[in-house]
Write a protein that holds these residues in place. Structure first.
Motif, PDB file in Angstrom:
ATOM      1  N   THR A 140      45.692  53.338  24.929  1.00 45.66           N
ATOM      2  CA  THR A 140      45.366  52.180  26.025  1.00 45.66           C
ATOM      3  C   THR A 140      44.161  52.710  26.758  1.00 45.66           C
ATOM      4  OG1 THR A 140      47.641  51.862  26.138  1.00 45.66           O
ATOM      5  CG2 THR A 140      46.350  50.985  27.940  1.00 45.66           C
ATOM      6  N   PRO A 141      43.224  51.705  26.988  1.00 39.21           N
ATOM      7  CA  PRO A 141      41.999  52.105  27.706  1.00 39.21           C
ATOM      8  C   PRO A 141      42.260  52.119  29.019  1.00 39.21           C
ATOM      9  CG  PRO A 141      41.503  50.077  26.320  1.00 39.21           C
ATOM     10  CD  PRO A 141      42.929  50.580  26.237  1.00 39.21           C
ATOM     11  N   ILE A 142      41.695  52.977  30.038  1.00 40.78           N
ATOM     12  CA  ILE A 142      41.847  53.436  31.394  1.00 40.78           C
ATOM     13  C   ILE A 142      40.983  52.143  32.327  1.00 40.78           C
ATOM     14  CG2 ILE A 142      41.521  54.845  33.243  1.00 40.78           C
ATOM     15  CD1 ILE A 142      41.972  57.012  31.065  1.00 40.78           C
ATOM     16  N   LEU A 143      39.910  51.886  31.674  1.00 37.10           N
ATOM     17  CA  LEU A 143      38.998  51.189  32.438  1.00 37.10           C
ATOM     18  C   LEU A 143      39.037  49.791  32.074  1.00 37.10           C
ATOM     19  CD1 LEU A 143      35.826  53.395  32.004  1.00 37.10           C
ATOM     20  CD2 LEU A 143      37.374  53.359  33.855  1.00 37.10           C
ATOM     21  N   SER A 144      38.794  48.984  33.152  1.00 39.63           N
ATOM     22  CA  SER A 144      38.681  47.248  32.799  1.00 39.63           C
ATOM     23  C   SER A 144      37.239  47.032  32.436  1.00 39.63           C
ATOM     24  CB  SER A 144      38.855  46.494  34.128  1.00 39.63           C
ATOM     25  OG  SER A 144      37.872  46.660  34.842  1.00 39.63           O
ATOM     26  N   PRO A 145      36.819  46.090  31.384  1.00 41.20           N
ATOM     27  CA  PRO A 145      35.505  45.783  31.042  1.00 41.20           C
ATOM     28  C   PRO A 145      34.489  45.991  32.210  1.00 41.20           C
ATOM     29  CG  PRO A 145      37.176  43.971  30.177  1.00 41.20           C
ATOM     30  CD  PRO A 145      37.946  44.945  31.325  1.00 41.20           C
ATOM     31  N   GLU A 146      34.844  45.644  33.407  1.00 39.98           N
ATOM     32  CA  GLU A 146      33.714  45.588  34.370  1.00 39.98           C
ATOM     33  C   GLU A 146      33.500  46.955  34.744  1.00 39.98           C
ATOM     34  OE1 GLU A 146      35.836  41.981  34.024  1.00 39.98           O
ATOM     35  OE2 GLU A 146      36.851  43.674  34.907  1.00 39.98           O
ATOM     36  N   GLU A 147      34.659  47.673  34.976  1.00 37.84           N
ATOM     37  CA  GLU A 147      34.554  49.229  35.232  1.00 37.84           C
ATOM     38  C   GLU A 147      33.880  50.004  33.876  1.00 37.84           C
ATOM     39  OE1 GLU A 147      38.750  50.087  37.918  1.00 37.84           O
ATOM     40  OE2 GLU A 147      38.923  49.859  35.655  1.00 37.84           O
ATOM     41  N   LYS A 148      34.053  49.608  32.803  1.00 39.75           N
ATOM     42  CA  LYS A 148      33.522  50.469  31.617  1.00 39.75           C
ATOM     43  C   LYS A 148      31.949  50.066  31.812  1.00 39.75           C
ATOM     44  CE  LYS A 148      33.391  49.002  27.369  1.00 39.75           C
ATOM     45  NZ  LYS A 148      33.888  48.848  25.890  1.00 39.75           N
ATOM     46  N   LYS A 149      31.686  48.761  32.180  1.00 41.37           N
ATOM     47  CA  LYS A 149      30.232  48.492  32.079  1.00 41.37           C
ATOM     48  C   LYS A 149      29.393  49.229  33.229  1.00 41.37           C
ATOM     49  CE  LYS A 149      27.270  44.303  32.746  1.00 41.37           C
ATOM     50  NZ  LYS A 149      25.954  45.024  33.244  1.00 41.37           N
TER      51      LYS A 149
END
Length: 331
Positions: free
Chosen positions: A224-233
């Motif tokens: 499971t990813p920890i970051l949302s797409p906005e956070e990852k960006k």
């Protein structure tokens, strides 16, 4: 919606350092949050919000080589003397006498060194996942090479040609896709393996991170990813601009730091808290065994069901523990 206070800058120790600050300026001692690799002050977004809302003054810098902060060319400019000196300079810039230093991953190594080198500026220390250990009995890179072989990522990072840097620099999104995930739950029957004293990590762990990133495909990753797409960006945009060399240069000073620490008393003489993560494979809770011998005033706390990125995986629990410990110890 991702909230961060405005970015500010300090001239410190020969560099310009970017930092974020929140909470009442009258609150003392303030809390300085120090990130690890490959991270930035943004890794502390949840703690900045929670601590400042609880009335705590909190400051989170992008450390030397990262994000909005300068990235000097010489490798020696990233040794532990420079990294701790940067934090002293940040206190000077903000006219702060003493602070509580909180560090995760590499930031943990830095904050445990603060009371050894700058005791008059340190009110307390919190290590997240990273234990405080005595000076290793031999050069840490040689110990890692013997134990894990040439492909262990820290050993690979010593390459003066910087060939591994190119792997990360060319695959920034892949790097954060691969790293910033929750670990697969361990089978109940799997016996825990003993880590290497003073180094962490169990011997059978695959630590060839550059090759892992080079061959990584997020489509086949069940974690499971920890970051949302906005956070990852935010991470991807930041490291696309900065590259990874500044942070990797911290690792290139491990032998130098070890040599220069000869004769340094490794006893930590300030109130300290060690936050451990149950499922961190590289810095497991067992790596913190025996810390009491070096830290007379130590509390330990275990975060269950968390992997390595503890303050982002279990933000409320980490923030709550920081607030509770600080109130208990500093009013």
């Amino acid at each position: 919606m991702i909230e961060m206070p405005p970015l500010q800058f300090a001239e410190t120790n020969g560099i310009r350092m970017g930092y974020y600050e929140a909470g009442p300026k009258t609150d003392t001692p303030p809390v300085i949050l120090c990130h690890g690799w490959p991270e930035i002050a943004f890794s502390w977004r949840h703690q900045i919000k929670a601590l400042s809302e609880a009335g705590v003054r909190v400051i989170a810098p992008d450390q030397r080589g990262y994000g909005a902060t300068d990235r000097p060319e010489p490798v020696e400019d990233y040794d532990i003397e420079h990294l701790t000196g940067d934090l002293v300079g940040l206190l000077d810039h903000l006219k702060i006498d003493k602070a509580i230093f909180v560090g995760h991953d590499w930031g943990g190594f830095v904050v445990w060194q603060m009371p050894l080198r700058h005791i008059d500026r340190v009110a307390g220390v919190v290590g997240i996942n990273t234990p405080h250990t005595n000076r290793a009995w031999a050069d840490p890179i040689e110990l890692l090479r013997k134990r894990f072989g040439e492909h262990m990522y820290i050993v690979q990072f010593q390459d003066p040609a910087h060939s591994v840097d190119k792997i990360f620099n060319g695959r920034v999104e892949q790097t954060f896709d691969a790293f910033m995930r929750k670990p697969v739950p361990q089978a109940e029957s799997t016996p825990a393996e003993e880590p290497v004293a003073g180094v962490g990590a169990s011997p059978r762990l695959n630590l060839a991170f550059p090759q892992m990133i080079a061959n990584y495909d997020a489509r086949h990753d069940p974690r499971t990813p920890i970051l949302s797409p906005e956070e990852k960006k935010i991470f991807v945009d930041t490291f696309t601009k900065s590259g990874f060399t500044g942070g990797i240069n911290w690792y290139r000073n491990m032998s130098r730091n070890w040599r220069r620490a000869e004769g340094l008393d490794h006893t930590v003489r300030v109130p300290s808290l060690m936050i451990m993560a149950e499922n961190d494979r590289v810095l497991p809770p067992s790596a913190a065994d025996g810390m009491e011998k070096l830290i007379p005033d130590l509390e330990k706390y275990l975060v269950r069901n968390s992997g390595h990125w503890t303050q982002q995986e279990k933000p409320d629990e980490v923030s709550g523990k920081l607030i509770e410990w600080r109130r208990k110890r500093f009013g």
